[in-house]
Design a protein around this motif. Structure first.
Motif, mmCIF file in Angstrom:
data_model
loop_
_atom_site.group_PDB
_atom_site.id
_atom_site.type_symbol
_atom_site.label_atom_id
_atom_site.label_comp_id
_atom_site.label_asym_id
_atom_site.label_seq_id
_atom_site.Cartn_x
_atom_site.Cartn_y
_atom_site.Cartn_z
ATOM 1 N N ASP A 130 0.874 -1.171 0.000
ATOM 2 C CA ASP A 130 0.000 0.000 0.000
ATOM 3 C C ASP A 130 0.912 1.221 0.000
ATOM 4 N N PRO A 131 0.842 2.058 -1.054
ATOM 5 C CA PRO A 131 1.769 3.186 -1.133
ATOM 6 C C PRO A 131 1.443 4.339 -0.192
ATOM 7 N N SER A 132 0.277 4.317 0.471
ATOM 8 C CA SER A 132 -0.046 5.411 1.382
ATOM 9 C C SER A 132 0.816 5.298 2.636
ATOM 10 N N GLU A 133 1.037 6.424 3.280
ATOM 11 C CA GLU A 133 1.897 6.422 4.465
ATOM 12 C C GLU A 133 1.329 5.559 5.579
ATOM 13 N N SER A 134 0.005 5.467 5.647
ATOM 14 C CA SER A 134 -0.604 4.673 6.719
ATOM 15 C C SER A 134 -0.859 3.233 6.291
ATOM 16 N N GLY A 135 -0.439 2.883 5.083
ATOM 17 C CA GLY A 135 -0.708 1.538 4.570
ATOM 18 C C GLY A 135 0.023 0.459 5.335
ATOM 19 N N THR A 136 -0.684 -0.593 5.649
ATOM 20 C CA THR A 136 -0.073 -1.709 6.355
ATOM 21 C C THR A 136 -0.192 -3.000 5.555
ATOM 22 N N TRP A 137 -0.884 -2.962 4.409
ATOM 23 C CA TRP A 137 -1.103 -4.163 3.609
ATOM 24 C C TRP A 137 0.078 -4.415 2.685
ATOM 25 N N SER A 138 0.414 -5.703 2.475
ATOM 26 C CA SER A 138 1.396 -6.100 1.474
ATOM 27 C C SER A 138 1.185 -7.575 1.146
ATOM 28 N N CYS A 139 1.659 -7.987 -0.029
ATOM 29 C CA CYS A 139 1.679 -9.404 -0.382
ATOM 30 C C CYS A 139 2.772 -9.617 -1.419
ATOM 31 N N LEU A 140 3.243 -10.840 -1.529
ATOM 32 C CA LEU A 140 4.271 -11.164 -2.513
ATOM 33 C C LEU A 140 3.710 -11.023 -3.923
ATOM 34 N N VAL A 141 4.511 -10.500 -4.850
ATOM 35 C CA VAL A 141 4.109 -10.468 -6.250
ATOM 36 C C VAL A 141 3.910 -11.908 -6.699
ATOM 37 N N GLY A 142 2.799 -12.156 -7.358
ATOM 38 C CA GLY A 142 2.441 -13.497 -7.784
ATOM 39 C C GLY A 142 1.471 -14.183 -6.843
ATOM 40 N N GLU A 143 1.181 -13.545 -5.699
ATOM 41 C CA GLU A 143 0.288 -14.154 -4.719
ATOM 42 C C GLU A 143 -0.890 -13.268 -4.361
ATOM 43 N N TYR A 144 -1.134 -12.220 -5.134
ATOM 44 C CA TYR A 144 -2.260 -11.320 -4.890
ATOM 45 C C TYR A 144 -3.570 -12.101 -5.009
ATOM 46 N N GLY A 145 -4.417 -11.987 -4.002
ATOM 47 C CA GLY A 145 -5.711 -12.645 -4.031
ATOM 48 C C GLY A 145 -5.683 -14.127 -3.726
ATOM 49 N N LYS A 146 -4.528 -14.658 -3.367
ATOM 50 C CA LYS A 146 -4.432 -16.097 -3.069
ATOM 51 C C LYS A 146 -4.699 -16.355 -1.599
ATOM 52 N N ILE A 147 -5.027 -17.575 -1.330
ATOM 53 C CA ILE A 147 -5.213 -18.029 0.044
ATOM 54 C C ILE A 147 -3.850 -18.046 0.723
ATOM 55 N N PRO A 148 -3.712 -17.481 1.933
ATOM 56 C CA PRO A 148 -2.416 -17.511 2.615
ATOM 57 C C PRO A 148 -1.852 -18.930 2.678
ATOM 58 N N GLY A 149 -0.576 -19.049 2.400
ATOM 59 C CA GLY A 149 0.095 -20.337 2.422
ATOM 60 C C GLY A 149 0.175 -21.007 1.061
ATOM 61 N N GLU A 150 -0.693 -20.593 0.112
ATOM 62 C CA GLU A 150 -0.644 -21.125 -1.253
ATOM 63 C C GLU A 150 0.448 -20.372 -1.994
ATOM 64 N N ARG A 151 1.409 -21.068 -2.567
ATOM 65 C CA ARG A 151 2.552 -20.409 -3.197
ATOM 66 C C ARG A 151 2.680 -20.839 -4.647
ATOM 67 N N VAL A 152 3.283 -19.953 -5.439
ATOM 68 C CA VAL A 152 3.577 -20.264 -6.838
ATOM 69 C C VAL A 152 5.071 -20.564 -6.925
ATOM 70 N N PRO A 153 5.455 -21.825 -7.186
ATOM 71 C CA PRO A 153 6.881 -22.130 -7.264
ATOM 72 C C PRO A 153 7.484 -21.556 -8.536
ATOM 73 N N ILE A 154 8.696 -21.068 -8.466
ATOM 74 C CA ILE A 154 9.430 -20.604 -9.639
ATOM 75 C C ILE A 154 10.899 -20.847 -9.403
ATOM 76 N N SER A 155 11.561 -21.309 -10.414
ATOM 77 C CA SER A 155 12.991 -21.538 -10.281
ATOM 78 C C SER A 155 13.671 -21.137 -11.575
ATOM 79 N N ARG A 156 14.806 -20.530 -11.467
ATOM 80 C CA ARG A 156 15.542 -20.035 -12.621
ATOM 81 C C ARG A 156 16.088 -21.208 -13.431
ATOM 82 N N GLY A 157 15.815 -21.148 -14.736
ATOM 83 C CA GLY A 157 16.445 -22.053 -15.674
ATOM 84 C C GLY A 157 15.940 -23.484 -15.686
ATOM 85 N N GLN A 158 14.756 -23.746 -15.219
ATOM 86 C CA GLN A 158 14.242 -25.121 -15.280
ATOM 87 C C GLN A 158 13.164 -25.235 -16.307
#
Length: 157
Positions: free
Chosen positions: A129-157
């Motif tokens: 959240d770019p506002s000064e009072s913003g406290t929200w954040s999430c990993l890029v690639g995980e917006y709107g996902k259920i917490p704990g659900e991850r998108v695996p990514i690995s370089r060069g595979q």
């Protein structure tokens, strides 16, 4: 063997190896782009056609996004940068492309009309959240996902 210019480097590699490396780099960049586009798709049904250039003389790969009318907007990334730097550049640039193509700023901070902004924190790229009072954040690639659900990514595979 073939000499392959790649930025300031000139690699001497077998022809088959060059194509394998190139395919691996392009697959890696596509995976990173898809993480950002997935987050943006949470707020719109619009999805551009995405194409990638061969590395130019400086080693940069152009990523081009085109809407259904044919309007194209793009930017370059250096595939030799770290994953965090590449993902940050994409998370910074691709939402701007969506504004130009679709007149929509995404992704939105939940519960607001403010677009989130990318930030690097340690070895991760976050939407914040770019506002000064913003406290929200999430990993890029995980917006709107259920917490704990991850998108695996690995370089060069």
């Amino acid at each position: 063997m073939m000499a392959v210019p790649f930025g300031a480097l000139e690699l001497r590699v077998p022809k088959w190896s060059f194509f394998a490396i190139k395919d691996s780099i392009m697959s890696y960049l596509k995976e990173l782009v898809e993480r950002v586009v997935r987050d943006l798709s949470m707020g719109t049904e619009e999805k551009p056609t995405i194409t990638y250039s061969h590395p130019n003389s400086e080693g940069y790969v152009e990523i081009l996004l085109r809407d259904e009318s044919g309007m194209t907007v793009g930017f370059g990334v250096d595939p030799l940068e770290s994953e965090v730097e590449i993902l940050y550049e994409m998370a910074y640039r691709i939402p701007t492309v969506y504004v130009e193509l679709y007149s929509v700023g995404l992704p939105l901070v939940p519960g607001t009309e403010r677009p989130a902004a990318p930030r690097i924190k340690e070895e991760s790229v976050l939407w914040v959240d770019p506002s000064e009072s913003g406290t929200w954040s999430c990993l890029v690639g995980e917006y709107g996902k259920i917490p704990g659900e991850r998108v695996p990514i690995s370089r060069g595979q």
